[in-house]
Enzyme design. Sequence first.
Site, PDB file in Angstrom:
ATOM      1  N   TRP A 321       0.836  -1.206   0.000  1.00 32.56           N
ATOM      2  CA  TRP A 321       0.000   0.000   0.000  1.00 32.56           C
ATOM      3  C   TRP A 321       0.869   1.253   0.000  1.00 32.56           C
ATOM      4  CZ3 TRP A 321      -0.387   4.102   3.421  1.00 32.56           C
ATOM      5  CH2 TRP A 321      -1.483   4.961   3.230  1.00 32.56           C
ATOM      6  N   HIS A 322       1.994   1.178   0.700  1.00 27.84           N
ATOM      7  CA  HIS A 322       2.857   2.360   0.791  1.00 27.84           C
ATOM      8  C   HIS A 322       3.588   2.653  -0.507  1.00 27.84           C
ATOM      9  CE1 HIS A 322       2.265   1.932   5.162  1.00 27.84           C
ATOM     10  NE2 HIS A 322       2.637   3.199   5.226  1.00 27.84           N
ATOM     11  N   GLY A 323       3.825   1.660  -1.324  1.00 29.18           N
ATOM     12  CA  GLY A 323       4.535   1.932  -2.562  1.00 29.18           C
ATOM     13  C   GLY A 323       4.742   0.684  -3.389  1.00 29.18           C
TER      14      GLY A 323
END
Length: 478
Positions: A321-323
């Site tokens: 989700w973060h990257g």
Amino acid sequence: MLFNSYSFIFIFLPIVLVGYFVVGRIGARAPVIWLALASLVFYSFSNWPFVALLLGSIAFNYLVGWLLISRRLRAGPRFAVLTLGVTGDLLTLGIFKYAGFLVANFNAVFSTSIAVNILLPVGISFYTFTQIAFLVDAYRGKVAHYALPHYALFVTYFPHLIAGPILHHSDMIPQFESAESKRPNPHLILCGLIIFGIGLFKKTGLADGIQPLVALAFNQAAPSFDQAWIGALAYTFQLYFDFSGYSDMAIGISLMFGIFLPLNFNSPYKAASIIDFWRRWHMTLSQFLRDYLYIPLGGNRHGRLLRYVNLMATMLLGGLWHGAAWTFVAWGALHGLYLCINHAWINYGPPIPARLARPAGVVAVLLTFLAVVVAWVFFRADSLASALSVLSRMADPGRIVFGHTELVQGALIAIYAAIAWFAPNTQAIMGYDHKNRSVGKDFSAWRARPILLYGGAAAFAFGVLGIQQHSEFIYFRF
């Protein structure tokens, strides 16, 4: 547009704030529409090509939610509608955020040269997760009928739109519907300004101030042992004060409108375990992953082994989700492993004697912090190879080049650590209580202790003086 910019502080925010209370005299929905339009303007300043995507997402999810809420469909069709809605959201997120990552890995495996160049819309992860939670709750029968202007504001509300927190409809929309928030409240405006000032100083004074040291570990090929540690710790505290500053500024801005945002940051480096860390760091993301991923996967209901599997799956997806990079996958995997070890220790570890409780608590905080620092190296590094290189240097005390410069840098790191570990956080200073909708209860005591007011004014002044030409918040790219 950035919170830490002159145009936002001295032009956009005052106009939107005054306009909000002026149009509040027209009718109940006028200020809601005004704030939603202002939020779209805010978003369009740096992301205008994707305003249509944001509006399309709102329309799509509102329609799907309306079908789920109306209960005109039977169980089978309702589930199909939910599946359509969640799939549409995830597909949109996947195309814009992960297409390039998938194609790059495809090229690496099959020696192809497919080119994909898709710009990432700012905030897409936040407004996508916000709306997925809305759809799931609508399917579960936990959502009331909401008017379109209130729903649109819930998604676009500019204090959260770019970098969180992830909002929940049951918490925010009733506040938008309330008449109280549409009348100016001098107490909330003052408290909001002070909290905003503290957050601004954290960003421009502390986070931006230590940023140059991060390059010692991550911008050179062969850092020494001390340089690697200084750089890794510098990033650890840069990210801490950057995200803490953004969270404070978002809460402060929202308070001026009479609206309470949920806490998203609560001194996570004071945590005595990784479980405790995730109750304090990006709190709304942790709650989302727990309620809409970990528990639906089975949580801890099917034995300890499956609990560990579910923890790993949840944190791997949380990392992604973060990257869209293997470094974020590694970061998520590490935190999943940490959580599994933490739960295993709770279940199988020996009890701590009462006489050792305090020193054991200190050791637990330090071990938790060290584990977090190691994981942040993957979070910050450009590649897995770069992260492993930095970690290898951090584990090699034979490569020490410790001189006067490194001594000064180490002292600066120690000051940041002291603030993070021993200073009270903003919500403790201001008495911010999101659940009970209160802040600064004892206002009369403030007059007896003007240092709070003067301190807030000083933080705001130094924060404004520290504004750089273009200094984005780190979470903007997520």
